[in-house]
Design an enzyme around this catalytic site. Structure first.
Site, PDB file in Angstrom:
ATOM      1  CG  HIS A  64      -0.778  -1.206  -1.099  1.00 51.84           C
ATOM      2  ND1 HIS A  64      -0.315   0.074  -0.926  1.00 51.84           N
ATOM      3  CD2 HIS A  64      -2.082  -1.174  -0.758  1.00 51.84           C
ATOM      4  CE1 HIS A  64      -1.286   0.851  -0.497  1.00 51.84           C
ATOM      5  NE2 HIS A  64      -2.379   0.117  -0.386  1.00 51.84           N
TER       6      HIS A  64
ATOM      7  CD  GLU B 129       3.027   0.108  -2.448  1.00 53.52           C
ATOM      8  OE1 GLU B 129       2.653  -0.541  -3.443  1.00 53.52           O
ATOM      9  OE2 GLU B 129       2.249   0.780  -1.753  1.00 53.52           O
TER      10      GLU B 129
ATOM     11  CB  CYS C 214      -3.895   1.726  -3.076  1.00 52.23           C
ATOM     12  SG  CYS C 214      -5.246   1.253  -2.003  1.00 52.23           S
TER      13      CYS C 214
ATOM     14  CB  ILE D 179      -4.502  -1.688   2.565  1.00 49.71           C
ATOM     15  CG1 ILE D 179      -3.425  -2.775   2.705  1.00 49.71           C
ATOM     16  CG2 ILE D 179      -4.750  -0.996   3.904  1.00 49.71           C
ATOM     17  CD1 ILE D 179      -2.036  -2.239   3.048  1.00 49.71           C
TER      18      ILE D 179
ATOM     19  CD  GLU E 124      -7.541   8.520   3.567  1.00 48.83           C
ATOM     20  OE1 GLU E 124      -7.343   7.421   4.107  1.00 48.83           O
ATOM     21  OE2 GLU E 124      -8.536   8.762   2.876  1.00 48.83           O
ATOM     22  CB  SER E 125      -7.322   9.217  -2.307  1.00 48.99           C
ATOM     23  OG  SER E 125      -8.599   8.990  -1.773  1.00 48.99           O
TER      24      SER E 125
HETATM   25  N1  GLN Z   1      -9.094   4.048   0.898  1.00 49.73           N
HETATM   26  C1  GLN Z   1      -7.952   4.890   0.757  1.00 49.73           C
HETATM   27  C2  GLN Z   1      -8.333   6.213   0.125  1.00 49.73           C
HETATM   28  O1  GLN Z   1      -9.434   6.454  -0.199  1.00 49.73           O
HETATM   29  C3  GLN Z   1      -6.884   4.231  -0.085  1.00 49.73           C
HETATM   30  C4  GLN Z   1      -6.253   3.152   0.701  1.00 49.73           C
HETATM   31  C5  GLN Z   1      -4.851   2.849   0.314  1.00 49.73           C
HETATM   32  O2  GLN Z   1      -4.185   3.573  -0.422  1.00 49.73           O
HETATM   33  N2  GLN Z   1      -4.364   1.779   0.873  1.00 49.73           N
HETATM   34  O3  GLN Z   1      -7.480   7.027  -0.050  1.00 49.73           O
END
Ligand code: GLN
Length: 195
Positions: A172, A174, A79, A136, A48-49
């Protein structure tokens, strides 16, 4: 031997550490600024950024990480990690400032609600066979600067980009049980670092 730190504030950091371990890299988790010392590259995991952005500030890692990357630290971001690196964000929280270490613009959750998560076969430059990308709530790359090379696309969207030894994937690797992309990154790092 290449030493890879994995940013371990939040998200899928264990999975990255396992892949780099399996490939024979020396791997350590990075939660504090002093743990940046001696590493050749850092992996920025998915997750989660917004939370990662806050934790980078509160852990004191933000400025030392920016400095280390400006000084040549390699980076493998996936991601949420790609979102952290971007120069410009769309649909981010108002207080979410990216690190601006890679000249790309990124739209958070850019593939819309109906396809928040999906898998797609992608062709990666330098990899003879296709790779399954697991997306994702993936960021969508909406602009790539002149300094940035596109290594894989999904339709017309770049999904794997590189500037020198800074790599960023919207998917991803990983999580796909396929070590080849991490290996490609390590190979390039070894070439540029002379490790
Ligand atoms: N949508 C997520 C974000 O904004 C990122 C999703 C992820 O890392 N799988 O952080």
């Amino acid at each position: 031997m290449v030493k890879v730190g994995v940013l371990a504030l939040q998200g899928a950091f264990r999975e990255h550490a396992e892949v780099f371990d399996a490939l024979g890299a020396e791997t350590c988790l990075v939660k504090r600024p002093d743990q940046l010392a001696g590493i050749d590259a850092i992996a920025l995991p998915g997750g989660e950024s917004t939370t990662q952005t806050k934790l980078l500030a509160t852990s004191g890692l933000k400025d030392p990480l920016i400095q280390a990357m400006r000084d040549g630290l390699g980076c493998f971001a996936t991601c949420a990690g790609m979102i952290l690196l971007a120069a410009e964000l769309h649909d981010a929280r108002a207080d979410q400032q990216p690190l601006a270490l890679l000249d790309i613009s990124v739209q958070r959750n850019g593939y819309g609600r109906q396809v928040l998560s999906f898998e797609a076969e992608i062709d990666i430059d330098g990899m003879p066979e296709g790779f399954t990308g697991i997306f994702i709530r993936a960021p969508r790359v909406t602009r790539v600067g002149n300094s940035v090379e596109v290594l894989a696309s999904l339709g017309s969207d770049p999904v794997l980009v590189r500037c020198g030894n800074i790599w960023a994937a919207g998917f991803h690797p990983e999580l796909s049980n396929d070590l080849r992309l991490h290996q490609l990154f390590l190979n390039q790092l070894a070439t540029t670092e002379g490790v």
